[in-house]
Design an enzyme around this catalytic site. Structure first.
Site: not given
Length: 402
Positions: A232, A320, A187, A189
């Site tokens: 977002r 993912k 990943d 972040d």
């Protein structure tokens, strides 16, 4: 034990211990060579400059054992060492079925935690065959070679209580596959980097508080990731595309990230990233770090402005895991030989699909579900879970610099 040697054959265990210095090992075996013994097993350990050298050898010809003992003791005394010689039969007992490697990371590693880990291994039916230190900083990392119990029940017995003991524990099957080529997928972040990229963009749009609130809820698994992503990103509508370069410059790599990737690449591993963030940042990271794979969402830009939308395939929790499988297929690496690293709820499918899923400074729900957890702020500690020692990392760095 050689094929011609019986488990009932007489053997001698020769132990030498004292201050380490050059020539001890060669000197011992030169001394033993005069008595025509064969070597059955050797083990040597050096701790804080003190050596313990054990040699298991066949019994010398009839009538020479007493002379061998006297000569070894005399040689040891001349080297300012101590010697102990024990008669017995055969070699070590055969190791039980089921072999695993248990890596324990502590910051620090306390005697109490070590005792608890050893006790849990015993209670699970395992036997500790060997213990080896992998690193002394930035964490203390030790590896236990365990036999007599299958990997999955041993992992269950150890990993569930690791946090309470103040250590991180990884349990993997022993065998040649550990040294085979692998694929590591991370990943981005709060894993590869210290930041949440969308929050960096939000900082330029003046809505960081609103975005951070939604991000935290999504990472805890309280919101559907795709819905939260669209909510977002919509807050970024109207931002000038020049913000992309500013955000790239603000991204901070996690301590140890460069070391992890550089070392993995030297070992022949392939390395990729998958992110619920944005290709505008992950493509830059791929180029900077020499990654083999990178996939993320893409911010739509029209007429030099962010539209508040994303384009293309959405990279969410299921995405993912799907990308991990795709990368593995392209790399020619079995899924069992993949390692996934992540911190959030949307990493869970990927962590569970990988051969080894590592929760890195993760949310509680992720730590509980992953194969193992790392709770120190150094990404390169993942190397120790793969059996790479700190000395090997430093030697490779020195070779490259030279």
């Amino acid at each position: 034990m050689s094929a011609s040697q019986s488990s009932d054959d007489l053997t001698l265990l020769v132990k030498i211990f004292g201050k380490d210095r050059p020539g001890i090992t060669a000197g011992l075996f030169d001394t033993l060579a005069a008595y025509s013994v064969d070597v059955v097993d050797i083990e040597q350990v050096v701790t804080r400059g003190r050596m313990v050298l054990c040699a298991l050898v066949t019994q010398p010809p009839a009538g020479l054992e007493g002379d061998l003992r006297a000569t070894v003791h005399s040689w040891a005394e001349s080297m300012k060492m101590q010697a102990e010689i024990i008669s017995g039969r055969g070699d070590n007992r055969p190791r039980g079925l089921g072999r695993s490697l248990v890596t324990v990371l502590g910051h620090p590693l306390t005697a109490e935690a070590t005792a608890q880990i050893a006790a849990r291994i015993t209670k699970a039916g395992g036997n500790i065959d060997r213990i080896f230190r992998l690193a002394k900083y930035p964490v203390t990392a030790v590896e236990f070679a365990v036999s007599g119990v299958e990997t999955e029940p041993l992992r269950t017995a150890l990993v569930t209580d690791a946090a309470a003991l103040g250590v991180d524990v990884a349990v993997v099957s022993a065998g040649l596959h550990r040294r085979a080529q692998r694929l590591v997928v991370m990943d981005v972040d709060s894993t590869l980097i210290q930041d949440e990229v969308i929050e960096l963009f939000a900082g330029h749009a003046g809505c960081e508080d609103k975005v951070a609130e939604v991000t935290a809820a999504a990472m805890r698994g309280e919101l559907d990731f795709e819905q939260s992503l669209h909510a977002r990103v919509a807050l970024l509508a109207g931002l000038d595309a020049s913000v992309v370069d500013k955000v790239r410059s603000e991204v901070r790599l996690t301590p140890g990230a460069r070391t992890l990737i550089r070392t993995l690449k030297r070992l022949g591993y392939q390395v990729g990233v998958v992110s619920g963030g944005f290709t505008q940042v992950t493509d830059d990271l791929k180029d900077r770090l020499g990654l083999d794979f990178a996939q993320a969402n893409t911010l739509e830009i029209v007429d030099g402005k962010l539209t508040g939308r994303v384009t293309g395939e959405i990279v969410d929790r299921a995405g993912k895991a799907r990308l991990l499988r795709r990368f593995a297929a392209e790399a020619g690496v079995p899924l069992s030989q993949t390692v996934a690293i992540g911190d959030g709820a949307n990493d869970l499918d990927m962590l569970n699909a990988a051969g080894l899923g590592v929760a890195f400074n993760a949310k509680p729900v992720v730590r509980e579900a992953a194969h193992t957890a790392v709770n120190v702020p150094f990404l390169d500690t993942v190397l120790y879970l793969l059996g790479v020692t700190r000395e090997e990392v430093e030697a490779a760095d020195a070779h490259e610099e030279g």
